[in-house]
Motif scaffolding. Structure first.
Motif: not given
Length: 438
Positions: A23-27
């Motif tokens: 999720i962090s990478r996607l954001l």
């Protein structure tokens, strides 16, 4: 609490089994795409004409390296805006690359900055962007162009690493399916895709000779196309040599055909920057009054190679954000081991009332290198900046926007580096027999 808490908090409703790291990478990738969208909007001709109304954007345009000049601030406002947006995104990801050096697990206090505080991160990005538009004109555009060239070259190499890994994974998957099930069907699909890639490459080479060369002259274009065609032929032959097949049973023409097609695309992109009108029918030269000259009318700054480059950029950045490789060697080089030793050991999807929730999989070790990830997004920001501006730069007087030979040579060198890299993946098991390349 979601504005300050961890990443899964934001998406636990729609992605109940999501990993904190993913999720962090996607954001962060979403921030990059948001900046790209703003850049695209700013370079649209109708919007470009209104950019002079931005406060501070046209201030400080009167000096170039300390020499007073008569620079028209309305010149290439869209081009300048994209450069400033690219600078803002590069500064944002550089900041996080420095802050996240040597973070080993989510227990590190700095990991909270990586996986949380998204509202404040957005405010930081907006603040840096606003500040970038107050950067004085003059030398900034000329100097930042070369930063963009170097960053784009490195990102093209990262694209090639990802493409080579994807091609190997694709071939291995289909060969594995052929061994387990309908062998004829999978081999037929493999042959069909390979034939399509090679047919598209041959067609593209013919079109490049037709549109970007002339019977007399255009020597550079003929040389570039011929050299890359010969190199692609060499790697295709090497990929099916008996000794290569013995060392790497999964190597084959599917990977070579995909690399060939990408190499021809990079060659096309390079030829689209040749600054000779006779040898480049898509060349666009624009002066400070906004008038443009080309062999055929162009409604936007984006030509076909730029559109293809934008699509490849989106796919590669998503690839970086969502997936780690099946190959340990690529994981070590890209520093994205999703299942490394100790990464998230003991962590699992938290269950509330029998429902799987998003969870932190990095309590005992990070699943990807934070700093390297931000450096990849930094290079991606520079690459998309150069792509949206077609690698054009103003001349010394900042009155004419031209395509330099620098862009041509950088793209051609990146294509050669990519072919050499793929060739190394084929011959490395023979050159270094003591290492494991499984």
């Amino acid at each position: 609490s979601c504005l300050c808490g961890s990443a899964p908090c934001l998406l636990c409703g729609c992605c109940p089994s999501a990993k904190n790291s993913t999720i962090s990478r996607l954001l962060f990738t979403f921030f990059l795409f948001l900046g790209t969208l703003v850049s695209i909007i700013m370079i649209i001709p109708g919007v470009e004409k209104e950019l002079h109304k931005l406060p501070g954007f046209c201030e400080g345009s009167g000096s170039v390296l300390g020499v007073q000049t008569n620079v028209d601030c309305s010149s290439f406002l869209g081009h300048k805006a994209v450069y400033r947006m690219g600078f803002a995104m590069a500064a944002f990801f550089s900041l996080f690359a420095v802050l996240m050096v040597c973070v080993r697990s989510s227990k590190d206090p700095r990991a909270a900055l990586q996986n949380g505080f998204w509202f404040f991160k957005f405010l930081v990005l907006v603040g840096i962007t606003v500040g970038a538009f107050y950067i004085p004109d003059g030398a900034f555009t000329s100097v930042w162009f070369y930063f963009g060239v170097v960053g784009s070259f490195l990102f093209i190499l990262i694209q090639l690493v990802l493409l080579i890994d994807f091609a190997h994974s694709w071939s291995q998957l289909w060969l594995r399916n052929a061994d387990e099930g309908n062998a004829k069907g999978w081999y037929a699909a493999l042959c069909t895709i390979t034939f399509i890639f090679y047919a598209a490459s041959i067609t593209a080479v013919v079109l490049l000779f037709v549109y970007y060369t002339k019977p007399e002259g255009c020597t550079e274009g003929k040389a570039f196309i011929s050299i890359n065609l010969i190199l692609c032929l060499i790697v295709s032959v090497v990929s099916i040599l008996p000794k290569i097949q013995e060392a790497q049973p999964h190597s084959g023409l599917l990977q070579a055909s995909l690399i060939t097609l990408y190499t021809i695309y990079v060659t096309w992109s390079a030829l689209a920057n040749v600054p000779t009108q006779r040898c480049n029918p898509t060349l666009l030269v624009r002066n400070s009054t906004g008038s443009a000259t080309a062999t055929e009318p162009l409604t936007t700054w984006w030509d076909a190679p730029s559109i293809v480059g934008l699509v490849i950029f989106i796919l590669c950045t998503l690839f970086i954000s969502l997936r780690s490789s099946d190959h340990p060697q690529v994981n070590k080089m890209m520093l994205t081991e999703e299942s490394g030793a100790g990464a998230g050991a003991g962590a699992g999807p938290a269950e509330e009332g029998g429902v799987h929730r998003a969870y932190d999989n990095e309590q005992d070790g990070v699943s990807y290198n934070y700093t390297f990830f931000h450096l990849c997004l930094l290079l991606a920001a520079l690459y998309i900046m150069m792509t949206l501006t077609n690698w054009y730069r103003p001349d010394e007087s900042l009155q004419v926007l031209r395509s330099p030979w620098t862009a041509v040579w950088v793209k051609m060198c990146s294509s050669w580096a990519g072919l050499l890299l793929y060739l190394w993946t084929l011959v490395a098991p023979l050159v270094l027999p003591g290492r494991d390349f499984s």
